[in-house]
Write a protein that holds these residues in place. Structure first.
Motif, mmCIF file in Angstrom:
data_model
loop_
_atom_site.group_PDB
_atom_site.id
_atom_site.type_symbol
_atom_site.label_atom_id
_atom_site.label_comp_id
_atom_site.label_asym_id
_atom_site.label_seq_id
_atom_site.Cartn_x
_atom_site.Cartn_y
_atom_site.Cartn_z
ATOM 1 N N CYS A 287 10.507 16.798 -53.347
ATOM 2 C CA CYS A 287 11.315 15.635 -52.963
ATOM 3 C C CYS A 287 12.665 16.111 -52.443
ATOM 4 C CB CYS A 287 11.513 14.697 -54.155
ATOM 5 S SG CYS A 287 9.982 13.949 -54.771
ATOM 6 N N ASN A 288 13.252 15.307 -51.571
ATOM 7 C CA ASN A 288 14.557 15.638 -51.007
ATOM 8 C C ASN A 288 15.485 14.444 -51.078
ATOM 9 O OD1 ASN A 288 12.460 17.382 -49.329
ATOM 10 N ND2 ASN A 288 14.412 18.476 -49.304
ATOM 11 N N THR A 289 16.756 14.737 -51.219
ATOM 12 C CA THR A 289 17.793 13.710 -51.143
ATOM 13 C C THR A 289 18.467 13.810 -49.776
ATOM 14 O OG1 THR A 289 18.214 13.789 -53.520
ATOM 15 C CG2 THR A 289 19.923 12.834 -52.148
ATOM 16 N N ILE A 290 18.569 12.686 -49.103
ATOM 17 C CA ILE A 290 19.199 12.617 -47.781
ATOM 18 C C ILE A 290 20.495 11.835 -47.912
ATOM 19 C CG2 ILE A 290 18.941 11.871 -45.391
ATOM 20 C CD1 ILE A 290 15.919 12.008 -45.775
ATOM 21 N N VAL A 291 21.593 12.428 -47.500
ATOM 22 C CA VAL A 291 22.908 11.807 -47.602
ATOM 23 C C VAL A 291 23.463 11.602 -46.195
ATOM 24 C CG1 VAL A 291 25.240 11.980 -48.544
ATOM 25 C CG2 VAL A 291 23.306 12.945 -49.813
ATOM 26 N N LEU A 292 23.854 10.357 -45.883
ATOM 27 C CA LEU A 292 24.455 10.024 -44.595
ATOM 28 C C LEU A 292 25.910 9.631 -44.815
ATOM 29 C CD1 LEU A 292 21.660 7.774 -43.041
ATOM 30 C CD2 LEU A 292 21.941 10.244 -42.826
ATOM 31 N N GLU A 293 26.814 10.366 -44.210
ATOM 32 C CA GLU A 293 28.242 10.075 -44.331
ATOM 33 C C GLU A 293 28.949 10.505 -43.056
ATOM 34 O OE1 GLU A 293 29.770 11.949 -47.796
ATOM 35 O OE2 GLU A 293 29.230 10.290 -49.135
ATOM 36 N N ASP A 294 29.771 9.619 -42.512
ATOM 37 C CA ASP A 294 30.623 9.941 -41.359
ATOM 38 C C ASP A 294 29.817 10.572 -40.213
ATOM 39 O OD1 ASP A 294 32.775 9.059 -42.848
ATOM 40 O OD2 ASP A 294 33.135 11.057 -43.693
ATOM 41 N N SER A 295 28.730 9.911 -39.844
ATOM 42 C CA SER A 295 27.884 10.369 -38.738
ATOM 43 C C SER A 295 27.320 11.760 -38.981
ATOM 44 C CB SER A 295 28.666 10.351 -37.412
ATOM 45 O OG SER A 295 29.055 9.040 -37.099
ATOM 46 N N LYS A 296 27.200 12.120 -40.242
ATOM 47 C CA LYS A 296 26.604 13.397 -40.597
ATOM 48 C C LYS A 296 25.437 13.159 -41.540
ATOM 49 C CE LYS A 296 30.936 16.030 -40.200
ATOM 50 N NZ LYS A 296 31.901 16.908 -40.918
ATOM 51 N N ILE A 297 24.493 14.084 -41.534
ATOM 52 C CA ILE A 297 23.332 14.003 -42.404
ATOM 53 C C ILE A 297 23.178 15.311 -43.160
ATOM 54 C CG2 ILE A 297 21.799 14.733 -40.528
ATOM 55 C CD1 ILE A 297 19.614 13.015 -41.849
ATOM 56 N N GLU A 298 22.878 15.202 -44.426
ATOM 57 C CA GLU A 298 22.659 16.376 -45.268
ATOM 58 C C GLU A 298 21.367 16.158 -46.045
ATOM 59 O OE1 GLU A 298 24.842 19.024 -48.781
ATOM 60 O OE2 GLU A 298 25.663 17.080 -48.156
ATOM 61 N N ILE A 299 20.468 17.136 -45.971
ATOM 62 C CA ILE A 299 19.179 17.050 -46.644
ATOM 63 C C ILE A 299 19.095 18.207 -47.645
ATOM 64 C CG2 ILE A 299 16.675 17.023 -46.364
ATOM 65 C CD1 ILE A 299 17.087 16.100 -43.501
ATOM 66 N N VAL A 300 18.966 17.876 -48.906
ATOM 67 C CA VAL A 300 18.880 18.887 -49.957
ATOM 68 C C VAL A 300 17.661 18.595 -50.823
ATOM 69 C CG1 VAL A 300 21.362 19.330 -50.007
ATOM 70 C CG2 VAL A 300 20.388 17.568 -51.479
ATOM 71 N N GLU A 301 17.071 19.649 -51.360
ATOM 72 C CA GLU A 301 15.921 19.459 -52.233
ATOM 73 C C GLU A 301 16.386 18.965 -53.590
ATOM 74 O OE1 GLU A 301 12.021 21.952 -53.882
ATOM 75 O OE2 GLU A 301 13.194 22.668 -52.160
ATOM 76 N N SER A 302 15.690 17.979 -54.122
ATOM 77 C CA SER A 302 16.063 17.383 -55.403
ATOM 78 C C SER A 302 14.970 17.658 -56.430
ATOM 79 C CB SER A 302 16.268 15.875 -55.240
ATOM 80 O OG SER A 302 15.105 15.255 -54.731
ATOM 81 N N VAL A 303 15.266 17.299 -57.662
ATOM 82 C CA VAL A 303 14.311 17.520 -58.746
ATOM 83 C C VAL A 303 13.142 16.550 -58.582
ATOM 84 C CG1 VAL A 303 13.975 17.515 -61.239
ATOM 85 C CG2 VAL A 303 16.154 18.290 -60.271
ATOM 86 N N SER A 304 11.949 17.067 -58.529
ATOM 87 C CA SER A 304 10.755 16.235 -58.367
ATOM 88 C C SER A 304 10.321 15.674 -59.716
ATOM 89 C CB SER A 304 9.616 17.055 -57.764
ATOM 90 O OG SER A 304 9.979 17.570 -56.507
ATOM 91 N N PRO A 305 9.638 14.565 -59.702
ATOM 92 C CA PRO A 305 9.122 14.024 -60.967
ATOM 93 C C PRO A 305 8.024 14.930 -61.518
ATOM 94 C CG PRO A 305 8.249 12.788 -59.126
ATOM 95 C CD PRO A 305 9.272 13.720 -58.563
ATOM 96 N N GLU A 306 7.640 14.692 -62.726
ATOM 97 C CA GLU A 306 6.563 15.468 -63.334
ATOM 98 C C GLU A 306 5.232 14.859 -62.878
ATOM 99 O OE1 GLU A 306 5.012 16.902 -67.756
ATOM 100 O OE2 GLU A 306 6.972 15.935 -67.509
ATOM 101 N N TRP A 307 4.717 15.426 -61.804
ATOM 102 C CA TRP A 307 3.473 14.895 -61.259
ATOM 103 C C TRP A 307 2.332 15.081 -62.238
ATOM 104 C CZ3 TRP A 307 4.894 12.081 -57.418
ATOM 105 C CH2 TRP A 307 5.847 12.502 -56.493
ATOM 106 N N THR A 308 1.457 14.104 -62.307
ATOM 107 C CA THR A 308 0.293 14.190 -63.185
ATOM 108 C C THR A 308 -0.713 15.169 -62.595
ATOM 109 O OG1 THR A 308 -0.890 12.388 -62.078
ATOM 110 C CG2 THR A 308 0.643 11.789 -63.854
ATOM 111 N N PRO A 309 -1.609 15.713 -63.407
ATOM 112 C CA PRO A 309 -2.644 16.615 -62.870
ATOM 113 C C PRO A 309 -3.494 15.952 -61.789
ATOM 114 C CG PRO A 309 -2.542 16.800 -65.257
ATOM 115 C CD PRO A 309 -1.655 15.655 -64.880
ATOM 116 N N ASP A 310 -3.751 14.655 -61.945
ATOM 117 C CA ASP A 310 -4.542 13.963 -60.925
ATOM 118 C C ASP A 310 -3.844 13.983 -59.578
ATOM 119 O OD1 ASP A 310 -6.641 13.310 -62.595
ATOM 120 O OD2 ASP A 310 -5.683 11.474 -63.298
#
Length: 528
Positions: A287-310
């Protein structure tokens, strides 16, 4: 982030791949069922009521002045406000597939008219456009930008069917990338203008687009022509002066090679990017967090949820943004299940419950769900295994207009998966396209006998030319079983006439000619 499984009821196929979710004031509505809406819900729009991990679906209605809205699959959606900070808004719906598998080029506005505990009413209006009207497509995006006190919509990407002149028997209804044109739509005047930008070389589908103020960011997407997922991050800046608009494109670093990802907004300037596919054989669990501020974009990887085995081990997954930082995710059920078409569903909440009360941001985002049908060589986003349903018993008993699954038509008799005749040899599991009307589903044509019934063109030995001619001419067609009946109805039977003996000609009576003296003698004797 928190992942929560919800209970679902199978044995119905109301919600199919390509559906959309609309969020009005925190209430989520489902739109885009596969097949025409039934009589119990003529609008095909349902309220998703999820309480205590159980789903209930309540049908919504349209106002009397609304137009008809078909249950479109894979359309482009976004919200439209009268100005950048207005509280009231409506949804723009463009394109998508109709239940007849035609691609729509229409634009609809849908707004909430009234809402009570018993009834929810929408208004739907079709908008006419002029100028460079975008062709029918699906898997594209639409956003709204604001500049200098004016607003316009930006439409980009998608797929469309191959033109008729370029089709072959083997690839009757294959799809191609739309041209990488950017469309500006002015809804105030109903006009549309297309722009070709040198930075956009390839058509993209199932990308993510996020808009803020006068800028649209395009992330990822799949190109059929190159079979690649774009690693580029595009920045479209739209200036709306008094004269002609100005559109510029910039390629930014930091993009993500992903398709069919879902973006959900968690604050005024933050989004979370979930799901998608890195390649045909690799899901994207990060998962990634996308931040938009002052006509700029920043994409950083965020903590993913604990996906189930399925979720980790499934071949494909699906989902759609529910708004307010939540995402509905679904995975196909395992083959060991008693019900083979059952699916598992989860709600991924990307922000805390206390944040759900925040005022909805002015930023619009648009994320597309998956496309088309599964296949050995098809990309993940081209799958239609996503199936989510609700039984009639799931609805509130006191709702007079509650959806009733018994009203649903049996797809085994009316859909593509039918045995159309005694010699029908269509195998839905191994069938190979044969001038298809829906990619990997066989072409069908309606027999006009009685109330009509559908038959496979392949089983009826119809050539591609004849099938195309019948479709264009809109004439009556009768299948092999009823063709003799049709001939009997249209050609009067020959009636054998009764044999009568010829009449003898009447003999003329002989007349005796009398002389003048004889006539005078005859008259004297007559009057004596």
């Amino acid at each position: 982030m928190s992942l929560q499984m919800i209970s679902t009821v199978s044995n119905s196929s109301l919600l199919q791949p390509g559906f959309s979710l609309l969020n009005f004031d925190g209430h989520v509505f489902f739109f885009g069922q596969k097949g025409w809406p039934k009589r119990s819900c003529p609008t095909g729009v349902f309220l998703l009521d999820i309480k205590q991990n159980e789903l209930k679906m309540k049908p919504a209605s349209f106002s009397k002045d609304s137009c008809y809205l078909p249950p479109l699959r894979y359309p482009a959606l976004c919200t439209l406000r009268s100005d950048a900070r207005a509280d009231e808004y409506q949804y723009i719906i463009h394109g998508g597939k109709t239940p007849n598998n035609e691609l729509s080029d229409k634009i609809y506005f849908m707004s909430l008219v009234s809402k009570t505990s018993k009834k929810i009413t929408f208004q739907c209006i079709e908008k006419d456009l002029g100028g460079d009207v975008p062709e029918g497509r699906y898997g594209h995006t639409i956003n709204v930008v604001h500049s200098r006190g004016k607003s316009m919509s930006v439409l980009f990407g998608g797929r469309t069917y191959t033109p008729l002149a370029q089709r072959t028997t083997e690839k009757w209804n294959s799809v191609v990338d739309c041209l990488p044109s950017v469309f500006l739509i002015d809804f105030e005047f109903g006009c549309c203008t297309s722009y070709i930008l040198p930075e956009l070389q390839d058509g993209l589908s199932f990308h993510v687009s996020i808009a803020r103020d006068d800028t649209v960011y395009i992330l990822g997407g799949h190109s059929l022509q190159n079979n690649t997922r774009s690693p580029n991050l595009y920045k479209l800046k739209i200036d709306l002066p008094l004269g002609s608009p100005a559109v510029t494109c910039t390629i930014l670093p930091g993009g993500i090679s992903v398709s069919s990802a879902i973006a959900t907004q968690i604050s005024d300037t933050e989004f979370v990017l979930v799901g998608g596919y890195h390649s045909d054989n690799q899901k994207r669990l990060a998962c990634n967090t996308i931040v938009l501020e002052d006509s700029k974009i920043e994409i950083v990887e965020s903590v993913s949820p604990e996906w189930t085995p399925d979720i980790k081990h499934c071949r494909m997954w699906f989902g759609c943004d529910m708004g307010k930082g939540s995402v509905l995710l679904g995975i196909p059920g395992a083959n060991k299940q008693i019900i083979p078409d059952a699916n598992y569903f989860y709600i991924l909440r990307c922000k805390g419950a206390e944040e759900d009360k925040e005022e909805e941001s002015i930023t619009q985002n648009c994320s597309q769900t998956s496309s088309e049908d599964p296949g050995d060589s098809a990309p993940f986003e081209d799958s239609e295994e996503f199936c989510f349903s609700a039984e009639a018993s799931s609805f509130d008993a006191d709702d007079a207009d509650t959806y009733n699954e018994d009203d649903e038509e049996d797809e085994s008799e009316t859909g593509y998966w039918i045995t159309c005749c005694a010699s029908c040899n269509i195998d839905i599991n191994t069938w190979v396209p044969f001038y298809s009307t829906e990619l990997n589903k066989p072409a069908m044509i309606l027999c006009s006998s009685g109330a009509g019934h559908w038959v496979h063109a392949q089983c009826m030995d119809l050539s591609e030319t004849i099938l195309l001619r019948l479709s264009e001419a809109n004439v009556k067609y009768f299948c092999n079983k009823h063709i003799d009946l049709n001939k009997g109805l249209q050609t009067p039977q020959k009636v054998t006439g009764l044999k009568k003996p010829p009449m003898k000609p009447l003999r003329k009576k002989k007349t005796m000619k009398l002389s003048t003296s004889a006539k005078k003698s005859f008259l004297r004797r007559l009057f004596e």
